[in-house]
Design a protein around this motif. Structure first.
Motif, PDB file in Angstrom:
ATOM      1  N   HIS A 163     124.274  49.642 -27.094  1.00 53.40           N
ATOM      2  CA  HIS A 163     124.386  49.935 -28.294  1.00 53.40           C
ATOM      3  C   HIS A 163     123.584  50.082 -29.309  1.00 53.40           C
ATOM      4  CE1 HIS A 163     127.287  52.908 -27.665  1.00 53.40           C
ATOM      5  NE2 HIS A 163     128.417  51.645 -26.410  1.00 53.40           N
ATOM      6  N   ARG A 193     131.965  55.249 -34.346  1.00 50.49           N
ATOM      7  CA  ARG A 193     132.720  56.822 -34.260  1.00 50.49           C
ATOM      8  C   ARG A 193     132.754  57.347 -32.783  1.00 50.49           C
ATOM      9  NH1 ARG A 193     132.695  59.106 -39.596  1.00 50.49           N
ATOM     10  NH2 ARG A 193     130.311  58.850 -38.569  1.00 50.49           N
ATOM     11  N   MET A 194     131.693  57.709 -32.935  1.00 53.24           N
ATOM     12  CA  MET A 194     130.733  58.125 -30.915  1.00 53.24           C
ATOM     13  C   MET A 194     131.132  57.721 -30.286  1.00 53.24           C
ATOM     14  SD  MET A 194     126.958  58.957 -32.394  1.00 53.24           S
ATOM     15  CE  MET A 194     126.484  59.657 -30.696  1.00 53.24           C
ATOM     16  N   ALA A 218     125.005  52.611 -39.636  1.00 49.47           N
ATOM     17  CA  ALA A 218     124.763  52.521 -38.048  1.00 49.47           C
ATOM     18  C   ALA A 218     126.014  52.092 -37.236  1.00 49.47           C
ATOM     19  CB  ALA A 218     123.642  51.892 -37.313  1.00 49.47           C
ATOM     20  N   ALA A 263     128.966  51.598 -38.049  1.00 49.60           N
ATOM     21  CA  ALA A 263     129.833  53.025 -38.252  1.00 49.60           C
ATOM     22  C   ALA A 263     129.927  54.461 -37.714  1.00 49.60           C
ATOM     23  CB  ALA A 263     130.605  53.428 -39.725  1.00 49.60           C
ATOM     24  N   ASP A 264     128.310  55.056 -37.260  1.00 50.95           N
ATOM     25  CA  ASP A 264     128.216  55.733 -36.314  1.00 50.95           C
ATOM     26  C   ASP A 264     128.480  55.408 -35.145  1.00 50.95           C
ATOM     27  OD1 ASP A 264     127.634  57.340 -39.122  1.00 50.95           O
ATOM     28  OD2 ASP A 264     125.534  57.328 -38.135  1.00 50.95           O
ATOM     29  N   ILE A 265     127.757  54.515 -34.825  1.00 48.87           N
ATOM     30  CA  ILE A 265     127.956  54.786 -33.252  1.00 48.87           C
ATOM     31  C   ILE A 265     129.253  54.407 -32.213  1.00 48.87           C
ATOM     32  CG2 ILE A 265     127.252  52.447 -31.508  1.00 48.87           C
ATOM     33  CD1 ILE A 265     124.526  52.363 -33.047  1.00 48.87           C
TER      34      ILE A 265
END
Ligand code: SF4
Ligand code: SF4
Lengths: 402, 373
Positions: free
Chosen positions: B68, B112-113, B106, B108-110
Motif C-alpha cells: 500500500h 479504511r479501504m 493517506a 487513514a484512507d488506506i
C-alpha cells in the motif's frame, strides 16, 4: 517518413508572452501594491479583488525544475538543515531565498504577506511558517480540513467559510485595502470563465485522436494557477481552445500516430518533461487525461461567492479521500476511452503519491486496464535515474500494444 | 501482590513492552481500540466503554506495508499498516486516527479501504489551533465522533460518563506530571516504561500502580548523571533510546515527543460542556509540529525547557521521511546554534539502530563533558 511524431501548439507563443509579462510585472508591482506569496490552493480571487499582487512559489519551483536548476537550489536548502526527503518545491523555494544569485530571475520578489492553504498538503504549512519567520512577515493559514468522506461535511464548509471572512478582515487590517464586492464578483467571473474554458479544453481531448497531450496541459496550466481571477487567463485559454478545436475538426492529434490513450497521475517530472513523454509519444501513446491539471477544474458558485469559494477550495482534487480520487479516475477512463494508466510516484509529494498502489489496483480491477508506476521526483534529479524509467516505459508500452 | 518499587516498575515495563497481539489475552475483560495519534480524544473512546491503546511502531516482519505504501513513507505509517495487515490488531474493536500530517492522512484512507469491515474513524482535528472559529469547528468534529462511537458501541454516551472519563484522564495526567518531576529518581528506561505503559494499559490498572510507586520514588535519593539532555521528536516506540542514555550516564531531563510530553500535557476541565472541555485541551496544549498557531515558536519553547530542566544538549530523534519534524529541525537548529546549545540527530528508519545510535550518543555525551557517575 520525415514527419515529426508530435505537433507543436501555436498558442504557446501567446502563453510565453503572457508568462514573461507576468513575471516581469511581478518584479515591480510590489512597489505599488502589497505583494503576497500564495500557495496554489489559496483563494486568489479575494486577493485580486483587493488589488493585492501575488506570486506562487510552487509555480516558481516548477519553473526551476523545468530549467533544471531546482536540484542546485535544493542543495542550498539542505546545507541550511532542510532534509533531502522534503518536497522539492519547498526546498527549491528555500534555496532561492537563501541564494538568490543561483535562482532564476534572482528569486521571487520579496513578499509583504503570506497566504497558505493546506488544501493541497501539510508541507505548505511548514514551508510558509519558515517563510514567515525568515522574512518577519505575517502569515494567514486558511485551514481546510481534508475530506475523508464522499463530500465535505457542512461543519467543514462552515469552518472554511468563516475563515475566508476572517482572512478578508485580516488582509484589510494588514494592507489597509478594502474588499470591493463588485471586484470580487468580477474576479470570480474571470476565474469561472477560465475554469470553464479549461474544462472545455480538457474535454476536447475525448476526441480521437486527442488534440492535446498531458505535457501540453502541464505547460498550459500556468495561467489557471497564477492568473486565475484575472482577464488574462481566459484571454489565453480562448486561444488554446480555438487551436484545439481546429485540430479536432481536422482530425489532427497531438501525437501524430495516436494508437494508445493513457491517463497520467501526479505532477509532471519537470526536468525531464519531454524526455519522459517522448518515450510514450514515439510509441504512439497520448495522455488524453490527467489528474493534475484536472485539479484546477473546479468552478466557484457565484451566487454567494464566499460560500462558493469555500466549497471550491475544499474540494480540490488532492484534498479528497482516495476513494473519491478513484471515482474521478474511473470516470476519466470511461469518458476518455483510456487503455492504460501511468502513476508518477513522486517522492516530493506524499499526499498525492500515497494511495497510488491502491488506486492502481482499483483501476486494474474495475476498469480492467494495465497500470505503470514510475518512481521519480518532480524536480530533484538526484531522486531517480532516466535509464530505468525508460526501460519500464518500454516494457509497459510493449505489453499494451501487443 | 509484591509492591516494592522494583516489582511495580517491572509491571510497568511489562505493560510498556506488551505487543498488541498479546493485549487481549492480558486484559480479557476489556475491549481495546487502537489509537494512532496523541490528538485522539481518548476520553470519548473510554466513555463509550472501550479501552484506548496507543499503537507504536515495531521492527518490520512481513513487509506487508509495501502493498500500500511507497518506501518513502515514514516508518511509523509503514509499521502501523503492517501490524494491521499481519493481524496483530485482530482483537481490537477498531482504530482511531486524528488528522496530523500528510502521511497519516493517506494512511487513514488506506486503512479504511483495507480494513473496510472494521470500525475506523478519523477525528479531523484542525491544523490551525487559533483563530475565532476553530473551537466551534473542533467541537462539531468531536460531536460527530461522539455520535459515531454511540452508533458503534450501541449505547448512548451521556455527559456524566464523559465527565467521569475526563476525570480519570486528568487523574492519569496529574500522576504522569508527578512522575515527570521525579525523573532523577529512576533510570530513563524506568521513566519511559511508565510513560509508555500509561498509554497501553487500562488507565484503571495504571493509576494504582503509579500511586503506589510515586511515594517510593520520592523517598529514593536523586541520581547523578554526567549530563542532561532534552529529547525532541515524533514517536518514541520502545526503550532503546532511554536505555542507551542510561548506559552512557545521560539523564533525559525532559522531552518533546508524541508518546510522552505531547500525550501527558494539559488537563480538560470537568465543569461545563465536556466536548468543549476536550476541544479546549486539544487546542491549548503545546502544538505538534504538524499544527499551526500564530504565536507558537517551538525553538524558543524548547530552549526554555532546556534551561528550566538544566539540560546541556538536545537529541533530535527523528523518523525518516517525517516532514513536519524535518521542517522544524531546520528552524530549531538555527535557534540552538545562536544560543550555543549543542545537539545531535538520531534518525530512525527501519527500527532501532542501536549500535549506530550508541556511537553517536557516546560521542555527544563526551562532548557535553562530565564523567559517568
Ligand atoms: S508536498 Fe505536494 S502539494 Fe505540497 S507543495 Fe509539495 S508538491 Fe505541492
Ligand atoms: S508526524 Fe512524522 S512520524 Fe508521525 S506519522 Fe507523520 S510523518 Fe510519520
Amino acid at each position: 517518413m520525415t514527419t515529426r511524431p508530435y505537433r507543436r501548439l501555436q498558442s504557446t507563443a501567446a502563453l510565453n508572452r503572457l508568462m514573461t509579462a507576468y513575471y516581469l510585472r511581478s518584479r515591480w508591482i510590489g512597489r505599488v501594491r502589497p505583494m503576497a506569496w500564495v500557495t496554489s490552493g489559496a483563494p486568489i480571487e479575494i486577493l485580486e479583488a483587493m488589488g493585492i499582487a501575488s506570486v506562487y512559489p510552487e509555480n516558481y519551483g516548477a519553473l526551476c525544475g523545468a530549467q533544471r536548476v531546482a536540484t542546485d537550489l535544493c542543495q542550498v536548502a539542505e546545507a541550511e538543515g532542510f532534509s533531502q526527503d522534503l518536497c522539492s518545491y519547498a526546498r527549491t523555494s528555500v534555496g532561492a531565498v537563501f541564494a538568490p544569485d543561483k535562482a532564476p530571475m534572482a528569486g521571487l520578489p520579496r513578499p509583504d504577506l503570506l497566504i497558505a492553504s493546506n488544501n493541497i498538503c501539510g508541507t505548505v504549512v511548514k514551508w510558509y511558517q519558515f517563510l514567515a519567520r525568515h522574512f518577519g512577515i505575517p502569515l494567514f493559514l486558511l485551514d481546510v480540513p481534508y475530506v475523508h468522506d464522499d463530500a465535505p461535511p457542512e461543519r467543514v464548509l462552515a469552518y472554511v467559510e468563516a475563515q475566508l471572512r476572517e482572512m478578508i478582515a485580516w488582509l484589510e487590517a494588514h494592507t489597509h485595502r478594502r474588499l470591493n464586492p463588485h471586484r470580487l464578483s468580477q474576479a470570480v467571473a474571470y476565474s469561472n470563465e477560465a475554469v470553464r474554458l479549461w474544462k472545455e479544453i480538457r474535454e476536447l481531448c475525448k476526441a480521437r485522436p486527442s488534440p492535446l497531450n498531458a505535457p501540453d496541459l502541464f505547460i498550459a496550466m500556468a495561467p489557471i494557477v497564477v492568473l486565475r481571477g484575472t482577464r488574462w487567463a481566459p484571454w489565453y485559454y480562448r486561444r488554446l481552445k480555438r487551436e484545439a478545436q481546429g485540430r479536432v475538426a481536422r482530425g489532427e492529434g497531438a501525437v501524430v500516430n495516436e494508437r494508445v490513450r493513457l491517463l497520467w497521475d501526479n505532477i509532471a517530472i519537470w526536468p525531464r518533461l519531454f524526455a519522459v513523454f517522448s518515450q510514450f509519444i514515439k510509441r504512439g501513446a497520448c495522455f488524453v487525461a490527467d489528474t493534475y491539471t484536472n485539479a484546477w477544474a473546479v468552478s466557484v458558485g457565484a451566487d454567494d461567492p464566499i460560500r462558493g469559494l469555500a466549497l471550491a477550495y475544499t474540494t480540490v482534487y488532492i484534498n479528497q479521500q482516495i476513494p473519491n480520487r478513484a471515482r474521478a479516475m474511473l470516470d476519466m477512463v470511461r469518458e476518455y476511452d483510456i487503455q492504460g494508466a501511468v502513476f508518477h510516484s513522486n517522492r516530493s509529494c506524499k499526499p498525492y503519491s500515497f494511495g497510488q498502489y491502491d488506486l492502481r489496483r482499483i483501476l486494474e480491477r474495475e476498469a480492467g486496464i494495465p497500470t505503470l508506476i514510475l518512481e521519480a521526483d518532480m524536480c530533484d534529479t538526484r531522486a531517480f535515474a532516466e535509464g530505468p524509467l525508460a526501460t519500464r516505459i518500454q516494457a509497459f508500452m510493449e505489453s499494451l500494444t501487443q | 501482590m509484591p509492591d516494592d518499587k522494583d516489582a511495580l516498575l517491572a509491571r510497568l515495563r511489562n505493560a510498556a513492552e506488551l505487543p498488541p497481539q498479546r493485549w487481549a489475552s492480558e486484559y480479557p475483560a476489556r475491549r481495546p481500540v487502537a489509537v494512532f495519534c496523541s490528538y485522539v480524544p481518548e476520553e470519548l473512546i473510554h466513555a463509550a466503554g472501550f479501552t484506548p491503546v496507543r499503537i507504536r511502531k515495531r521492527p518490520s516482519r512481513s513487509g506487508a506495508w509495501s502493498e500500500h505504501l511507497q518506501s518513502y513513507a515514514c516508518p511509523l505509517a509503514r509499521s502501523l499498516l503492517e501490524q494491521g495487515a499481519d493481524g496483530d490488531l485482530r482483537a481490537f474493536a477498531g482504530a482511531v486516527f486524528a488528522h496530523s500530517c500528510d502521511t497519516m492522512q493517506a494512511l487513514a484512507d488506506i486503512w479504511r479501504m483495507r480494513f473496510a469491515d472494521q470500525f475506523a474513524w478519523v477525528v479531523n482535528v484542525p491544523t490551525r489551533l487559533d483563530g475565532p472559529h476553530v473551537a466551534d469547528y473542533l467541537q462539531r468534529e468531536l460531536a460527530e465522533f461522539h455520535a459515531a462511537l454511540e452508533r458503534f458501541a450501541g449505547n448512548p454516551i451521556g455527559d456524566a460518563d464523559l465527565r467521569a472519563s475526563i476525570g480519570l484522564y486528568n487523574r492519569l495526567r496529574t500522576l504522569l506530571a508527578r512522575l515527570d518531576g521525579l525523573r532523577d529518581r529512576m533510570s530513563n528506561a524506568e521513566f519511559y516504561s511508565a510513560i509508555l505503559a500509561a498509554q497501553t494499559m487500562p488507565k484503571e490498572d495504571f493509576i494504582p500502580i503509579a500511586e503506589a510507586l510515586i511515594p517510593k520514588l520520592e523517598a529514593a535519593p536523586p541520581r547523578v548523571s554526567r549530563a542532561r539532555v532534552v529529547v525532541v521528536g515524533a514517536i518514541l516506540d520502545d526503550l532503546t533510546l532511554p536505555a542507551l542514555a542510561d548506559d552512557l550516564g545521560l539523564q533525559i531531563a525532559r522531552d518533546d515527543l508524541c508518546t510522552s510530553a505531547r500525550y501527558l500535557e494539559g488537563e480538560a476541565t470537568t465543569d461545563g460542556p465536556p466536548l468543549a472541555a476536550l476541544a479546549a485541551r486539544l487546542l491549548g496544549r503545546a502544538p505538534c509540529p504538524a499544527k499551526h498557531r500564530e504565536d507558537w515558536r517551538r525553538g524558543p519553547a524548547l530552549m526554555s525547557l532546556a534551561r528550566t530542566r538544566q539540560a546541556q544538549g538536545m537529541v533530535f530523534y527523528l523518523q525518516k521521511f517525517c516532514d513536519p519534524h524535518a521542517f522544524d529541525y531546520a528552524d530549531i537548529r538555527r535557534d540552538l546554534e545562536q544560543a550555543d546549545i549543542p545537539h545531535i540527530v538520531l534518525e530512525d528508519d527501519a527500527g532501532p539502530a542501536t549500535a549506530q545510535w550508541r556511537t553517536r550518543l557516546q560521542a555527544f555525551a563526551e562532548m557535553l563533558g562530565g564523567t559517568i557517575p
